[in-house]
Design an enzyme around this catalytic site. Sequence first.
Site, mmCIF file in Angstrom:
data_model
loop_
_atom_site.group_PDB
_atom_site.id
_atom_site.type_symbol
_atom_site.label_atom_id
_atom_site.label_comp_id
_atom_site.label_asym_id
_atom_site.label_seq_id
_atom_site.Cartn_x
_atom_site.Cartn_y
_atom_site.Cartn_z
ATOM 1 C CG ASP A 204 -1.957 1.084 0.942
ATOM 2 O OD1 ASP A 204 -2.948 1.177 0.161
ATOM 3 O OD2 ASP A 204 -1.791 2.289 1.792
ATOM 4 C CD GLU B 217 -2.055 5.802 2.602
ATOM 5 O OE1 GLU B 217 -2.761 7.017 2.030
ATOM 6 O OE2 GLU B 217 -2.796 4.845 2.857
ATOM 7 C CG HIS C 272 -7.418 6.325 4.442
ATOM 8 N ND1 HIS C 272 -7.337 6.102 3.147
ATOM 9 C CD2 HIS C 272 -8.837 6.646 4.898
ATOM 10 C CE1 HIS C 272 -8.792 6.162 2.737
ATOM 11 N NE2 HIS C 272 -9.465 6.237 3.771
#
EC number: 3.1.11.2
Length: 314
Positions: free
Chosen positions: A18, A20, A195
């Site tokens: 992942d 960000e 997140h």
Amino acid sequence: MGSQTLPHGHMQTLIFLDLEATGLPSSRPEVTELCLLAVHRRALENTSISQGHPPPVPRPPRVVDKLSLCIAPGKACSPGASEITGLSKAELEVQGRQRFDDNLAILLRAFLQRQPQPCCLVAHNGDRYDFPLLQTELARLSTPSPLDGTFCVDSIAALKALEQASSPSGNGSRKSYSLGSIYTRLYWQAPTDSHTAEGDVLTLLSICQWKPQALLQWVDEHARPFSTVKPMYGTPATTGTTNLRPHAATATTPLATANGSPSNGRSRRPKSPPPEKVPEAPSQEGLLAPLSLLTLLTLAIATLYGLFLASPGQ
């Protein structure tokens, strides 16, 4: 890549990924956080699955490798991205975080080399966001990509296929395939630490533990080389390299043609203008010819004159 079994066999390591970043694709984002969680195939195959309602969230495997980094971007985060992720360019810089640089690429390569091969990256919405963005960041660097030889799949496509296989008729409603929606649909609760790169990776792992055998089979059939991923957008380094190569080839071709060596076709060499003619000095043979003719004429005249004098009546 089509649905076909890879020639080298099963993926041995799934690396849940992942990122960000500073914003959406249209803003040419840069990575602010990265997390990789490497899980061996055997650990997923041995996941204990409960049939309760709601089913408990599976425990993560005991044996995992994890790499989690915060990264200082070269541009400011959008207000929306900062609000969602809790990260900002200023805060990352004041805490001494470094850029996405060659050292990070070396770190990624070392992490991947420690995993049983072949490896496959698994990211939620990876085909549209994580993979192209990661490819863009790597394209800026001078070092070769550490992901050459690695494969990748988008977990959205995998989970859609698994859900459709488990309930072919469906319920007639359109489902959301966001990470949080799938997690809530499966385990009847909201995920934690959404997140953050590490939180989202753990959420994705839990979702993939729902039907691990079916997931692994789907991954084996649909994994594609990461090298086939196109960057999200062009970078100055990438654009410059791409633009310079055709120009260099074009410039070399006419030079090689104009300077053609003897081994190349001589007929292609441009014709040079003929050299100017220089008056030549008269040769000895050229002078003797008129002198001989003059001598003959003199003798002929003298003979005729002698005959004239010797004739009667003179």
